[in-house]
Design a protein around this motif. Structure first.
Motif, mmCIF file in Angstrom:
data_model
loop_
_atom_site.group_PDB
_atom_site.id
_atom_site.type_symbol
_atom_site.label_atom_id
_atom_site.label_comp_id
_atom_site.label_asym_id
_atom_site.label_seq_id
_atom_site.Cartn_x
_atom_site.Cartn_y
_atom_site.Cartn_z
ATOM 1 N N SER A 170 -31.792 -89.586 -20.406
ATOM 2 C CA SER A 170 -32.863 -89.390 -19.424
ATOM 3 C C SER A 170 -33.618 -90.693 -19.189
ATOM 4 O O SER A 170 -33.939 -91.042 -18.053
ATOM 5 C CB SER A 170 -33.843 -88.311 -19.900
ATOM 6 O OG SER A 170 -33.193 -87.071 -20.028
ATOM 7 N N ASN A 171 -33.871 -91.433 -20.265
ATOM 8 C CA ASN A 171 -34.601 -92.697 -20.139
ATOM 9 C C ASN A 171 -33.780 -93.750 -19.434
ATOM 10 O O ASN A 171 -34.307 -94.570 -18.672
ATOM 11 C CB ASN A 171 -35.013 -93.194 -21.534
ATOM 12 C CG ASN A 171 -36.086 -92.324 -22.154
ATOM 13 O OD1 ASN A 171 -36.883 -91.729 -21.460
ATOM 14 N ND2 ASN A 171 -36.090 -92.236 -23.484
ATOM 15 N N LYS A 172 -32.469 -93.749 -19.678
ATOM 16 C CA LYS A 172 -31.596 -94.716 -18.992
ATOM 17 C C LYS A 172 -31.649 -94.509 -17.480
ATOM 18 O O LYS A 172 -31.728 -95.446 -16.705
ATOM 19 C CB LYS A 172 -30.162 -94.587 -19.501
ATOM 20 C CG LYS A 172 -29.944 -95.136 -20.892
ATOM 21 C CD LYS A 172 -28.509 -94.937 -21.326
ATOM 22 C CE LYS A 172 -28.306 -95.434 -22.766
ATOM 23 N NZ LYS A 172 -26.919 -95.191 -23.234
ATOM 24 N N ARG A 182 -36.481 -108.538 -26.559
ATOM 25 C CA ARG A 182 -36.279 -107.320 -25.762
ATOM 26 C C ARG A 182 -35.699 -107.593 -24.377
ATOM 27 O O ARG A 182 -34.760 -106.925 -23.942
ATOM 28 C CB ARG A 182 -37.614 -106.589 -25.603
ATOM 29 C CG ARG A 182 -37.471 -105.196 -25.022
ATOM 30 C CD ARG A 182 -38.799 -104.634 -24.555
ATOM 31 N NE ARG A 182 -39.256 -105.291 -23.329
ATOM 32 C CZ ARG A 182 -40.371 -104.951 -22.687
ATOM 33 N NH1 ARG A 182 -41.143 -103.998 -23.177
ATOM 34 N NH2 ARG A 182 -40.716 -105.579 -21.578
ATOM 35 N N ASP A 183 -36.246 -108.561 -23.676
ATOM 36 C CA ASP A 183 -35.818 -108.818 -22.307
ATOM 37 C C ASP A 183 -34.727 -109.879 -22.218
ATOM 38 O O ASP A 183 -34.292 -110.242 -21.124
ATOM 39 C CB ASP A 183 -37.018 -109.250 -21.455
ATOM 40 C CG ASP A 183 -38.052 -108.144 -21.330
ATOM 41 O OD1 ASP A 183 -37.696 -106.974 -21.574
ATOM 42 O OD2 ASP A 183 -39.220 -108.453 -20.988
ATOM 43 N N GLY A 184 -34.285 -110.384 -23.354
ATOM 44 C CA GLY A 184 -33.270 -111.439 -23.346
ATOM 45 C C GLY A 184 -31.855 -110.933 -23.500
ATOM 46 O O GLY A 184 -30.911 -111.729 -23.491
ATOM 47 N N MET A 185 -31.674 -109.626 -23.635
ATOM 48 C CA MET A 185 -30.329 -109.053 -23.781
ATOM 49 C C MET A 185 -30.330 -107.645 -23.220
ATOM 50 O O MET A 185 -31.373 -107.090 -22.898
ATOM 51 C CB MET A 185 -29.912 -109.041 -25.260
ATOM 52 C CG MET A 185 -30.877 -108.314 -26.195
ATOM 53 S SD MET A 185 -30.321 -108.265 -27.920
ATOM 54 C CE MET A 185 -30.341 -109.997 -28.340
ATOM 55 N N GLN A 186 -29.147 -107.058 -23.106
ATOM 56 C CA GLN A 186 -29.039 -105.683 -22.622
ATOM 57 C C GLN A 186 -29.717 -104.733 -23.602
ATOM 58 O O GLN A 186 -29.742 -104.978 -24.805
ATOM 59 C CB GLN A 186 -27.572 -105.294 -22.440
ATOM 60 C CG GLN A 186 -26.871 -106.053 -21.325
ATOM 61 C CD GLN A 186 -25.465 -105.532 -21.094
ATOM 62 O OE1 GLN A 186 -25.003 -104.599 -21.755
ATOM 63 N NE2 GLN A 186 -24.773 -106.150 -20.147
ATOM 64 N N ASP A 187 -30.218 -103.628 -23.067
ATOM 65 C CA ASP A 187 -30.963 -102.675 -23.898
ATOM 66 C C ASP A 187 -30.165 -102.225 -25.117
ATOM 67 O O ASP A 187 -30.673 -102.198 -26.239
ATOM 68 C CB ASP A 187 -31.348 -101.440 -23.071
ATOM 69 C CG ASP A 187 -32.453 -101.753 -22.075
ATOM 70 O OD1 ASP A 187 -32.908 -102.915 -22.051
ATOM 71 O OD2 ASP A 187 -32.840 -100.845 -21.322
ATOM 72 N N THR A 219 -34.507 -90.816 -29.741
ATOM 73 C CA THR A 219 -35.298 -89.847 -28.981
ATOM 74 C C THR A 219 -36.593 -90.432 -28.431
ATOM 75 O O THR A 219 -37.067 -90.007 -27.376
ATOM 76 C CB THR A 219 -35.630 -88.618 -29.851
ATOM 77 O OG1 THR A 219 -36.300 -89.029 -31.036
ATOM 78 C CG2 THR A 219 -34.363 -87.885 -30.250
ATOM 79 N N ASP A 220 -37.186 -91.405 -29.110
ATOM 80 C CA ASP A 220 -38.441 -92.021 -28.651
ATOM 81 C C ASP A 220 -38.213 -93.424 -28.082
ATOM 82 O O ASP A 220 -39.131 -94.243 -28.058
ATOM 83 C CB ASP A 220 -39.443 -92.123 -29.819
ATOM 84 C CG ASP A 220 -39.867 -90.774 -30.344
ATOM 85 O OD1 ASP A 220 -39.579 -89.754 -29.684
ATOM 86 O OD2 ASP A 220 -40.483 -90.728 -31.425
ATOM 87 N N VAL A 221 -37.001 -93.684 -27.623
ATOM 88 C CA VAL A 221 -36.630 -95.056 -27.259
ATOM 89 C C VAL A 221 -37.480 -95.616 -26.121
ATOM 90 O O VAL A 221 -37.791 -96.816 -26.106
ATOM 91 C CB VAL A 221 -35.130 -95.147 -26.906
ATOM 92 C CG1 VAL A 221 -34.808 -94.364 -25.638
ATOM 93 C CG2 VAL A 221 -34.688 -96.587 -26.772
#
Length: 256
Positions: free
Chosen positions: A250-252, A81-86, A31-33
């Protein structure tokens, strides 16, 4: 980091501590992702994800004292974090979070002299809950459906197609409920069917199972169910929502 303020001494207290920390970590990764994602800046120093018994989470630097008061979470989660898919990154953090939760629980067990039976009972209580990884990846929901499907007796009395479920009310209400005479009888039967069918449903936020006396809401995108309190949706608000999207979906869309 908060180990000095609270030291559970019984199996029940340690399990309560475990559940609070677990709920916090699940909240951060579901929920807070979006907030969690932003706080894990790869430009910062080594960061850890902490969950507290109060069900609050925090991204922070590791404890400076050696050895620390409590076992420390995985270090440097922000660098990946930025080295792979979310979804892969969140899954990785979830796995490390599960390992940390167990280490904290059994640290308390060792510190306060839990014997073999206490340790076994504690692990049994912990093992009855889905792991953080299972909740974050949706495995817990799938396992719950498979378990329920294998145990559900076959019946030819199902009314037409499977009823669609409204996303509000105490428990669940079918959209295709009959009106007029016999309505009360039909509603009672449908409520019993819903309770049976959704008995193994798990909340996509906290991982707890469905209960008929709790308000739930279903995401129209990922089709996961959530406690209303976990996603801050009330029955009154749900009545005005035509298509509900959970925080994760929603965040996606926002990031894409």
């Amino acid at each position: 980091m908060d180990g000095g303020a609270y030291n559970p001494r019984t199996v029940e207290e340690v399990f309560r501590d475990f559940k609070g920390r677990r709920a916090a970590l699940i909240k951060a990764l579901t929920t807070d992702v979006e907030e969690f994602y932003q706080q894990c800046d790869p430009e910062k120093e080594n960061l850890c994800l902490y969950g507290f018994p109060s069900e609050q989470w925090e991204v922070n630097l590791p404890a400076e004292e050696v050895p620390p008061e409590l076992p420390e979470p995985a270090l440097g989660i922000n660098f990946a974090r930025d080295g792979m898919q979310d979804k892969d990154w969140l899954s990785l953090v979830a796995v490390h979070s599960d390992a940390w939760l167990l280490s904290v629980a059994f640290y308390f067990g060792a510190r306060f002299g839990f014997d073999k039976s206490d340790r076994k009972r504690l692990f049994g209580m912990i093992n009855d809950l889905p792991t953080v990884f299972e909740v974050v990846t949706g495995v817990a929901k799938k396992q719950g459906k498979e378990s329920h499907s294998s145990n559900k007796p076959k019946s030819n009395s199902k009314r037409g197609s499977e009823p669609q479920v409204v996303k509000y009310s105490k428990g669940l209400i079918s959209k295709d409920e009959d009106e007029g005479e016999g309505e009360d009888e039909d509603e009672e039967g449908l409520e019993e069917e819903d309770e049976e069918e959704h008995g193994e449903t798990l909340c996509g936020a906290c991982g707890e199972s469905y209960a008929a006396d709790e308000f739930w809401i279903c995401c129209d995108i990922c089709e996961k169910w959530f406690h209303g309190k976990c996603v801050k949706i009330t029955p009154a608000r749900a009545e005005h929502i035509k298509q509900y999207k959970c925080p994760s979906c929603s965040n996606k869309r926002a990031r894409s």
